[in-house]
Enzyme design. Structure first.
Site, PDB file in Angstrom:
ATOM      1  N   GLU A  88      -3.533  -3.912  -4.245  1.00 51.67           N
ATOM      2  CA  GLU A  88      -5.261  -4.111  -4.624  1.00 51.67           C
ATOM      3  C   GLU A  88      -5.711  -2.454  -4.456  1.00 51.67           C
ATOM      4  O   GLU A  88      -6.464  -2.336  -3.420  1.00 51.67           O
ATOM      5  CB  GLU A  88      -5.625  -5.304  -3.701  1.00 51.67           C
ATOM      6  CG  GLU A  88      -4.911  -5.377  -2.466  1.00 51.67           C
ATOM      7  CD  GLU A  88      -4.938  -4.294  -1.088  1.00 51.67           C
ATOM      8  OE1 GLU A  88      -6.070  -3.197  -1.463  1.00 51.67           O
ATOM      9  OE2 GLU A  88      -4.150  -4.413  -0.219  1.00 51.67           O
TER      10      GLU A  88
ATOM     11  N   HIS B 252       0.734  -1.144   0.027  1.00 51.39           N
ATOM     12  CA  HIS B 252      -0.028  -0.151   0.034  1.00 51.39           C
ATOM     13  C   HIS B 252       1.090   1.139  -0.084  1.00 51.39           C
ATOM     14  O   HIS B 252       1.956   1.170   0.668  1.00 51.39           O
ATOM     15  CB  HIS B 252      -0.953  -0.032   1.056  1.00 51.39           C
ATOM     16  CG  HIS B 252      -1.669  -1.229   1.227  1.00 51.39           C
ATOM     17  ND1 HIS B 252      -1.828  -1.909   2.576  1.00 51.39           N
ATOM     18  CD2 HIS B 252      -2.554  -1.780   0.562  1.00 51.39           C
ATOM     19  CE1 HIS B 252      -2.745  -2.983   2.431  1.00 51.39           C
ATOM     20  NE2 HIS B 252      -3.028  -2.789   1.397  1.00 51.39           N
TER      21      HIS B 252
END
Length: 352
Positions: free
Chosen positions: A304, A266
């Protein structure tokens, strides 16, 4: 800590009309020089010097000892010579992107067998050698001890990143050093609070909360075995926050066939002065490079992001090794699964 920049030396005493590259380390002076017909590598130490002719050779370079020169064979390792040669290789592969290897003669191999262990140095393999860039303590040496997570996933036991800098790379195209260091509550809570509360960051991270909550969040992340939070820096200036994670025991592991050594990330760039394509290329290439250096058993890096983060997804399409695989529904968002394949990354990447 060694500054990974190139350190120029006075090359005016050489016979070359022009110098492409020059570096000094530990008393060794290296330069790549050329005239209208030839290019050569000059290696000097004290008042001694030796040259290798550089010839274009079917998609690569051939280094051949120049006639009349003799090179000594090293009987002990010399860190200065090793670093200088690796920096030259980095510059060579960056400048001539169509050339994917360097073939060296026995004399150059004998001069520095730790760098030239094989007669052919392939660009993709050179980028997987850690000494120039990696500052961590893993390299796949962590013992593989299997355990089971609270959610019932069996995986290798994870270890936290060491304190301090774990990766640094000189980016010649922007003349800056990009680095990762382990996140620290003492150093980073204030800036992370500021970054998380910026509207463009809050839209995707959804953590626009007061300082106390950010401090608690960072403490929690640092205490989770499968998460490795780092701060990205340009020339030592913190510019972004990155969370590397082991995908198998992360929630995303339930949405694809995760390997035990897959990693995920992330990311956010908190300092808006460091947004843009040129700087973005530096940190996107670096995050993939760091993960693959940290553990050779890692074959894939995943992400993601939100499926509507079109700016990021368009950038991913232009980044070596990365591709969008699918979209899926997380409990809290519609996500895109993006994957960077190790072999594809090193086959395609050229570090500027």
């Amino acid at each position: 800590m060694q500054d990974p920049r190139m350190t120029a030396f006075d090359a005016t005493a050489t016979a070359s009309p022009d110098t492409r590259f020059a570096v000094t380390h530990g008393g060794w002076r290296l330069s790549e020089e050329f005239d209208h017909r030839h290019a050569w590598l000059r290696v000097a130490h004290g008042d001694q010097q030796v040259c290798w002719q550089l010839e274009a050779h079917s998609g690569g370079w051939l280094a051949r000892l120049r006639e009349g020169h003799a090179a000594p064979a090293m009987t002990t390792r010399d860190a200065g010579l090793e670093t200088a040669l690796r920096q030259w290789l980095q510059a060579l592969f960056a400048r001539d992107t169509g050339y994917r290897y360097l073939r060296v003669d026995d004399a150059l191999r004998a001069l520095c067998p730790t760098v030239f262990g094989e007669p052919v140095v392939k660009r993709a393999e050179f980028y997987q050698q850690p000494p120039l860039w990696y500052r961590g303590d893993n390299l796949g040496r962590h013992e593989q001890v299997w355990t089971t997570s609270d959610s019932g996933v069996r995986h290798p036991r994870r270890r936290p990143l060491p304190t301090g800098t774990v990766y640094e790379r000189y980016c010649a195209d922007i003349d800056q050093v990009f680095s990762f260091r382990r996140a620290s509550p003492e150093q980073d809570v204030e800036r992370l609070t500021d970054w998380m509360n910026q509207p463009r960051v809050a839209r995707f991270w959804e953590k626009a909360v007061p300082r106390d909550e950010i401090a608690a969040y960072l403490d929690r992340v640092l205490g989770m075995a499968h998460l490795q939070p780092v701060v990205g820096c340009f020339d030592g200036q913190p510019v972004g926050y990155f969370e590397f994670y082991w995908a198998a025991e992360d929630p995303v592991g339930a949405y694809y066939e995760a390997d035990p050594y897959d990693r995920g990330v992330h990311m956010l760039i908190g300092d808006a002065n460091y947004l843009g394509r040129r700087l973005g290329r530096a940190w996107t290439l670096s995050l993939s490079h760091f993960v693959f250096l940290d553990d050779p058993r890692t074959r894939r890096l995943i992400g993601e992001p939100r499926a509507d983060n079109q700016a990021l997804l368009k950038y991913v399409e232009r980044t070596p090794g990365w591709t969008k695989i699918k979209e899926f529904d997380f409990p809290h968002k519609r996500a895109a699964l993006i994957v960077c394949d190790r072999d594809d990354f090193f086959d395609r990447v050229v570090f500027p």
